[in-house]
Design an enzyme around this catalytic site. Structure first.
Site, PDB file in Angstrom:
ATOM      1  N   GLU A  38      28.063  -8.325 -36.204  1.00 53.51           N
ATOM      2  CA  GLU A  38      27.851  -7.374 -37.284  1.00 53.51           C
ATOM      3  C   GLU A  38      29.071  -6.459 -37.488  1.00 53.51           C
ATOM      4  O   GLU A  38      29.553  -5.832 -36.538  1.00 53.51           O
ATOM      5  CB  GLU A  38      26.593  -6.541 -36.994  1.00 53.51           C
ATOM      6  CG  GLU A  38      26.293  -5.452 -38.005  1.00 53.51           C
ATOM      7  CD  GLU A  38      26.084  -5.977 -39.426  1.00 53.51           C
ATOM      8  OE1 GLU A  38      25.435  -7.024 -39.584  1.00 53.51           O
ATOM      9  OE2 GLU A  38      26.595  -5.344 -40.364  1.00 53.51           O
ATOM     10  N   THR A  80      25.623  -9.671 -44.701  1.00 54.35           N
ATOM     11  CA  THR A  80      25.403 -10.652 -43.625  1.00 54.35           C
ATOM     12  C   THR A  80      24.910 -11.987 -44.178  1.00 54.35           C
ATOM     13  O   THR A  80      25.353 -13.055 -43.750  1.00 54.35           O
ATOM     14  CB  THR A  80      24.358 -10.157 -42.599  1.00 54.35           C
ATOM     15  OG1 THR A  80      24.708  -8.853 -42.171  1.00 54.35           O
ATOM     16  CG2 THR A  80      24.308 -11.080 -41.383  1.00 54.35           C
ATOM     17  N   HIS A 195      25.934  -1.766 -36.786  1.00 55.50           N
ATOM     18  CA  HIS A 195      25.646  -1.670 -38.224  1.00 55.50           C
ATOM     19  C   HIS A 195      25.797  -0.220 -38.660  1.00 55.50           C
ATOM     20  O   HIS A 195      25.397   0.692 -37.934  1.00 55.50           O
ATOM     21  CB  HIS A 195      24.217  -2.164 -38.496  1.00 55.50           C
ATOM     22  CG  HIS A 195      23.946  -2.438 -39.946  1.00 55.50           C
ATOM     23  ND1 HIS A 195      23.860  -1.439 -40.883  1.00 55.50           N
ATOM     24  CD2 HIS A 195      23.753  -3.604 -40.611  1.00 55.50           C
ATOM     25  CE1 HIS A 195      23.625  -1.976 -42.071  1.00 55.50           C
ATOM     26  NE2 HIS A 195      23.556  -3.296 -41.933  1.00 55.50           N
ATOM     27  N   ASP A 254      31.037 -10.770 -39.488  1.00 56.88           N
ATOM     28  CA  ASP A 254      30.361 -11.158 -40.738  1.00 56.88           C
ATOM     29  C   ASP A 254      31.015 -10.569 -41.989  1.00 56.88           C
ATOM     30  O   ASP A 254      31.118 -11.240 -43.013  1.00 56.88           O
ATOM     31  CB  ASP A 254      28.844 -10.871 -40.687  1.00 56.88           C
ATOM     32  CG  ASP A 254      28.470  -9.399 -40.545  1.00 56.88           C
ATOM     33  OD1 ASP A 254      29.363  -8.561 -40.300  1.00 56.88           O
ATOM     34  OD2 ASP A 254      27.270  -9.095 -40.667  1.00 56.88           O
ATOM     35  N   HIS A 255      31.479  -9.315 -41.909  1.00 56.62           N
ATOM     36  CA  HIS A 255      32.079  -8.636 -43.074  1.00 56.62           C
ATOM     37  C   HIS A 255      32.651  -7.319 -42.579  1.00 56.62           C
ATOM     38  O   HIS A 255      32.482  -6.976 -41.409  1.00 56.62           O
ATOM     39  CB  HIS A 255      31.041  -8.403 -44.178  1.00 56.62           C
ATOM     40  CG  HIS A 255      29.777  -7.752 -43.668  1.00 56.62           C
ATOM     41  ND1 HIS A 255      29.714  -6.441 -43.297  1.00 56.62           N
ATOM     42  CD2 HIS A 255      28.543  -8.264 -43.415  1.00 56.62           C
ATOM     43  CE1 HIS A 255      28.495  -6.158 -42.865  1.00 56.62           C
ATOM     44  NE2 HIS A 255      27.759  -7.260 -42.909  1.00 56.62           N
TER      45      HIS A 255
HETATM   46  C1  GP9 Z   1      19.879  -7.286 -41.156  1.00 53.14           C
HETATM   47  C2  GP9 Z   1      21.278  -7.584 -40.782  1.00 53.14           C
HETATM   48  C3  GP9 Z   1      22.234  -6.581 -41.345  1.00 53.14           C
HETATM   49  O1  GP9 Z   1      18.984  -8.288 -40.808  1.00 53.14           O
HETATM   50  O2  GP9 Z   1      21.626  -8.878 -41.098  1.00 53.14           O
HETATM   51  O3  GP9 Z   1      22.359  -6.740 -42.689  1.00 53.14           O
HETATM   52  P1  GP9 Z   1      23.625  -6.302 -43.540  1.00 53.14           P
HETATM   53  O4  GP9 Z   1      23.310  -4.955 -44.112  1.00 53.14           O
HETATM   54  O5  GP9 Z   1      24.845  -6.260 -42.696  1.00 53.14           O
HETATM   55  O6  GP9 Z   1      23.690  -7.365 -44.561  1.00 53.14           O
HETATM   56 MN    MN Z   2      26.107  -7.475 -41.581  1.00 50.37          MN
END
Ligand code: GP9
Ligand code: MN
Length: 413
Positions: A38, A80, A195, A254-255
């Protein structure tokens, strides 16, 4: 009509690169452990805050893995879920909305589906509500056999923070799920603790926050450090359970975690002004590929999440030359240095094109020449072709009835 699909097919065929003969099939029948980290950006790798390493475990793990230091995320508003989409389909996400929501009824030819057909057990593991990002629906479309979501975990006050279950507990409980899976498996793990807004309990703080007037940037470092620790414990557990040597382990960010709203504090931390050029370079996310028996090394080819699907399939000895996709095997000998981001920015070996300006990578200054010109059409084409496939659900007409050959059937409208 069908000519649209034929044009896209021609483009994909013309750009296909043969896999490296050294790497093709090198991990045949091994398990695949895919870990989505994340909000993890590359700038934390081999970097420090207050004199302390931010990712001590990853820095070590990289030394026995392939590490791609010019790997970009290609996500849009679907965050994500977009990264999951691009990684598993080698198609771009959409410029608006989340394809997980808007096109979950499409036909796709995703990695889990392909591997299921090859006898793999396929599962995604993420300790969140199953309908978040419409995953419960989309995972079926992508070919997942099983989604280990919230009810598959013991989540309580103690082992939760911020968005939910802490990464350490998530991985520890996930190993129990891994143990019961038929082998070989393809298992995707999605971390959560790092996150926004990067909440963390005092007891989980291995390093002190950065000190600026931007709380988000300050708190980012201890949560990245926490996930690094969770990964260390997870890898150790895989070793203890005898799963390590039979598994290819792939970790990717992921980003971005730090948006452009935080440029001032980031400039302070990096010691350089976050210009549009630097901002584009900050879209790099780590990609680490650990292959049992391989020493690894750092590979600096310019690449993106779109390249993971063919890379994984080739390592397993599965051909992709008949797949309709836009990525190129990361180990292919003559792969081009190229990544296009979802906002149309693109990166080549020596240049970064963003906000209608072509930058020289070495100086970070605008390049008045025509160096970016030749890649502008390619970038535009790829995004448009990918969008057409999704909006027109074109993979419906792109069958592999016997599981081997491509066959364009029917008409697209
Ligand atoms: C939530 C997780 C985080 O299930 O994948 O989401 P994001 O806000 O990073 O897309
Ligand atoms: Mn994410």
């Amino acid at each position: 009509d069908g000519s649209e699909l034929a044009e896209i097919d021609n483009y994909v065929r013309a750009n296909h690169k043969e896999p490296s003969s050294d790497m093709f099939g090198i991990a045949k029948n091994k398990n695949i452990i895919l870990i989505s980290m994340e909000s993890t950006q590359s700038f934390v790798i081999n970097n420090t805050v207050n004199g302390e390493e931010v990712t001590p475990f990853l820095n070590d793990f990289i030394k026995e893995s392939y590490y791609f230091d010019n790997f970009y995320h290609q996500t849009g508003q679907g965050k994500t879920s977009d990264s999951e989409f691009v990684v598993e389909n080698s198609l771009y996400p959409l410029s608006r909305g989340a394809v997980f929501f808007t096109h979950s009824g499409n036909k796709f030819n995703a990695t889990p589906k392909i591997l299921s057909e090859k006898g793999y057990y396929t599962a995604s593991l993420h300790a969140n509500n199953k309908s978040f990002w419409n995953r419960d629906i989309m995972y079926k479309t992508l070919g997942y056999k099983r989604f280990y979501s919230l009810p598959d975990y013991e989540v309580n006050e103690e082992n939760s923070v911020g968005w939910g279950m802490k990464d350490v507990d998530f991985f520890q409980q996930s190993v129990e799920h891994l143990k019961e899976m038929p082998k070989p498996f393809y298992a995707k793990f999605i971390t959560l603790t790092n996150h926004f807004p990067f909440d963390l309990d005092e007891e989980d703080r291995y390093i002190e926050p950065y000190t600026s007037n931007d709380k988000t940037v300050n708190n980012y470092f201890p949560t990245v450090r926490y996930t690094d620790e969770a990964l260390k414990l997870f890898i150790q557990k895989l070793k203890d359970e005898g799963l390590y040597d039979d598994s290819v382990i792939i970790l990717y960010g992921d980003h971005y975690g730090i948006s452009e709203n935080h440029n001032r504090a980031m400039s302070e931390y990096l010691g350089t002004e976050v210009t549009p050029f630097v901002s584009a370079q900050l879209q790099r996310v780590p990609l680490i590929v650990h292959i049992p028996g391989q020493k690894g090394g750092t590979i600096s080819t310019v690449s993106g999440q779109i390249d993971l699907k063919p890379t994984i399939l080739h390592l397993l000895g599965i051909e992709t030359k008949n797949d309709l996709e836009f990525g190129t095997d990361l180990f292919a000998k003559d792969r081009p240095d190229f990544a296009v981001l979802r906002d149309g920015s693109f990166i080549t070996k020596n240049h970064v094109y963003t906000r209608e300006t072509c930058y020289d990578k070495i100086t970070g200054e605008p390049d008045e020449g025509s160096a970016c010109q030749q890649f502008m059409e390619k970038s535009k084409n790829e995004l448009e072709y990918s969008d057409k496939i999704i909006y027109g659900d074109l993979l419906r007409f792109y069958g592999r009835p016997d599981g081997t050959g491509k066959e364009i059937t029917g008409k697209t409208n």
